[in-house]
Design an enzyme around this catalytic site. Structure first.
Site, PDB file in Angstrom:
ATOM      1  N   GLU A 269       0.824  -1.206   0.000  1.00 39.99           N
ATOM      2  CA  GLU A 269       0.000   0.000   0.000  1.00 39.99           C
ATOM      3  C   GLU A 269       0.867   1.268   0.000  1.00 39.99           C
ATOM      4  OE1 GLU A 269      -2.875   0.209   3.236  1.00 39.99           O
ATOM      5  OE2 GLU A 269      -4.494   0.511   1.808  1.00 39.99           O
TER       6      GLU A 269
ATOM      7  N   HIS B 223       7.105 -27.190  -0.998  1.00 39.98           N
ATOM      8  CA  HIS B 223       6.474 -28.290  -1.746  1.00 39.98           C
ATOM      9  C   HIS B 223       5.299 -27.796  -2.565  1.00 39.98           C
ATOM     10  CE1 HIS B 223       8.933 -31.419   0.215  1.00 39.98           C
ATOM     11  NE2 HIS B 223       9.080 -30.408   1.094  1.00 39.98           N
TER      12      HIS B 223
ATOM     13  N   LYS C  11     -13.980   1.623  -3.552  1.00 36.84           N
ATOM     14  CA  LYS C  11     -14.966   2.158  -2.591  1.00 36.84           C
ATOM     15  C   LYS C  11     -16.014   2.982  -3.336  1.00 36.84           C
ATOM     16  CE  LYS C  11     -11.983   2.749   1.471  1.00 36.84           C
ATOM     17  NZ  LYS C  11     -11.400   3.749   2.351  1.00 36.84           N
TER      18      LYS C  11
HETATM   19  O1  PA5 Z   1      -3.018   1.958   5.939  1.00 36.52           O
HETATM   20  C1  PA5 Z   1      -4.102   2.461   5.789  1.00 36.52           C
HETATM   21  O2  PA5 Z   1      -4.301   3.686   5.984  1.00 36.52           O
HETATM   22  C2  PA5 Z   1      -5.321   1.640   5.419  1.00 36.52           C
HETATM   23  O3  PA5 Z   1      -4.994   0.327   5.181  1.00 36.52           O
HETATM   24  C3  PA5 Z   1      -6.339   1.703   6.543  1.00 36.52           C
HETATM   25  O4  PA5 Z   1      -5.774   1.206   7.715  1.00 36.52           O
HETATM   26  C4  PA5 Z   1      -7.593   0.895   6.193  1.00 36.52           C
HETATM   27  O5  PA5 Z   1      -8.098   1.298   4.946  1.00 36.52           O
HETATM   28  C5  PA5 Z   1      -8.671   1.116   7.254  1.00 36.52           C
HETATM   29  O6  PA5 Z   1      -8.973   2.459   7.363  1.00 36.52           O
HETATM   30  P1  PA5 Z   1      -9.729   3.024   8.620  1.00 36.52           P
HETATM   31  O7  PA5 Z   1      -8.909   2.807   9.814  1.00 36.52           O
HETATM   32  O8  PA5 Z   1      -9.935   4.483   8.305  1.00 36.52           O
HETATM   33  O9  PA5 Z   1     -11.067   2.306   8.699  1.00 36.52           O
END
Ligand code: PA5
Length: 426
Positions: free
Chosen positions: A279, A300, A414
């Site tokens: 990410e 394996h 989203k």
């Molecule tokens: O690293 C990040 O910012 C994302 O992976 C969030 O943790 C994830 O989308 C969850 O978001 P939130 O805590 O706003 O629900």
């Protein structure tokens, strides 16, 4: 406290003076909180700034939960659950019976059967909920919370309020207003720390403390790492070295990194690592794709591909040098299985030999390798390791000229789901 880092190639050949200069700028930007994404660099000096009072407050809340509950349900997705799950799984002994308290998760996927069975499972147990969402608007955990909040109110009536704890941003989001309305106890996700960098905040610390692990030692390890990686020296700073090796392999068209372990308790640490790097780096059609394998199991299955498939992979081994409660191979009377040659060998020694064998086979197969090892799986070592990965990930993304701290691509699905489900305004 340290980690060891090895590389199958010649590290010195990877570092030009130009690269060193770029790294120095990146390093200083991170220290001074300047540069792209600097508004989300709060995690960088967080461990050393965590106060005893804050840790005690978390610990006291955790102690209360441990006294009055059999189960803590953590509701959250991505960075809001992976850090605590990674640490708890890494530290929990195999086949642990959860006599004191069990930490379960919800909202990290949407599955009616899972949620229904979870609520059924909770019926004869005392329960506390920790709902975690920095934005307070993420649909999957919000949906799970809608069900679990009602479950708690039906079961506990007015007392439900004292069994629901909210961890969210201090500035806004529907979870914040909802928790104010209901009077839930609240912990803050600092506005300058994003989800996948938040394991050392209340996001990770409360569930980890509830599971019975020392958040004091975890933060101690992270603080030591923070201090260590503040030194700019490309020959000794391992966070810089890991980033440089990854970056230079990527430039040589190695576009997939496999995090390989020989310890199944690390599978969620691998998931946390995949989220952190995937990410943070995977933007603008750039970035290394993070994958993981668990050995010997995957030797394996995916082992074949690693050895002989497309040469686009490099491997980084995460090795735990000492394991607890090890077994030694005993001498059998009849030796029918022909394993007496292993007599006296511990199973961890077998794994270390297996690591050596796998590493050399994959090297012959032209898979570049990085080795990262920590002494043992305890809070302090894990705190150090997680901080190492976080800081190294930031260098890695910056070396690709990418902001490590946003996730614009996640918004696309989203928006589509809101359109498909006709959310007002979409
Ligand atoms: O690293 C990040 O910012 C994302 O992976 C969030 O943790 C994830 O989308 C969850 O978001 P939130 O805590 O706003 O629900």
């Amino acid at each position: 406290m340290t980690i060891n880092l090895t590389y199958s190639g010649d590290y010195q050949q990877l570092v030009s003076s130009e690269l060193e200069k770029r790294l120095k700028v990146i390093h200083n930007n991170m220290l001074n909180k300047t540069g792209v994404g600097s508004e989300f660099l709060g995690w960088h000096d967080w461990p050393s700034g965590v106060s005893e009072t804050f840790l005690n407050e978390i610990q006291q809340t955790a102690d209360t939960i441990r006294q009055n509950s059999d189960v803590l349900v953590v509701i959250g997705i991505g960075g809001s659950y992976l850090g605590s799950k990674a640490v708890i799984e890494a530290l929990t002994p195999h086949f642990h019976k959860h006599e004191e308290i069990e930490v379960l998760y919800a909202g990290h996927h949407v599955n009616g059967e899972y949620l229904a069975k979870l609520m059924k499972y909770l019926d004869d147990k005392e329960v506390t909920i920790n709902v975690i969402s920095k934005s307070g608007t993420t649909t999957e955990p919000a949906l799970a919370f809608r069900f679990l909040q009602k479950y708690m109110e039906d079961r506990y009536g007015e007392d439900a309020c004292s069994r629901i704890i909210v961890t969210t941003d201090a500035q806004g989001g529907s979870l914040l207003s909802l928790s104010k309305d209901k009077g839930y106890q609240r912990f803050e996700v600092p506005s300058d720390i994003g989800g996948r960098y938040s394991v050392f905040t209340a996001v990770g610390l409360l569930p980890i403390a509830v599971a019975g692990f020392s958040i004091f030692d975890l933060i101690k390890g992270a603080s030591t790492a923070e201090k260590t990686f503040q030194e700019f020296d490309i020959n000794t700073n391992k966070a810089i070295q890991y980033a440089v090796i990854r970056n230079q392999l990527y430039n040589q068209n190695y576009s997939i990194e496999i995090l390989a372990t020989f310890e199944s308790k690390l599978s969620y640490l691998q998931e946390w690592w995949k989220q952190l790097f995937g990410e943070s780096e995977g933007k603008e059609q750039k970035g290394i794709f993070p994958a993981s394998v668990s050995f010997s199991t995957d030797l394996h299955s995916l082992g074949q591909y690693i050895q002989d498939g497309q040469r686009i992979l490099f491997e980084s081994f995460l090795i735990i040098e000492e394991t607890a409660n090890d077994l030694s191979v005993f001498t059998a009377d009849n030796n029918n299985d022909e394993l007496n040659y292993l007599s006296g060998l511990t199973l961890n020694e077998f794994n270390l030999a297996c690591y050596e064998a796998t590493s050399s086979a994959h090297l012959t197969g032209k898979v570049p390798q990085i080795g990262i090892s920590i002494k043992k799986l305890d809070e302090e070592n894990i705190g150090y390791l997680l901080y190492f990965y976080m800081v190294s990930c930031a260098y890695s993304a910056y070396l690709l000229d990418i902001n490590p701290f946003d996730q614009p691509g996640v918004e696309d699905y989203k928006t589509n789901i809101f359109k498909i489900l006709q959310k007002p305004g979409y």
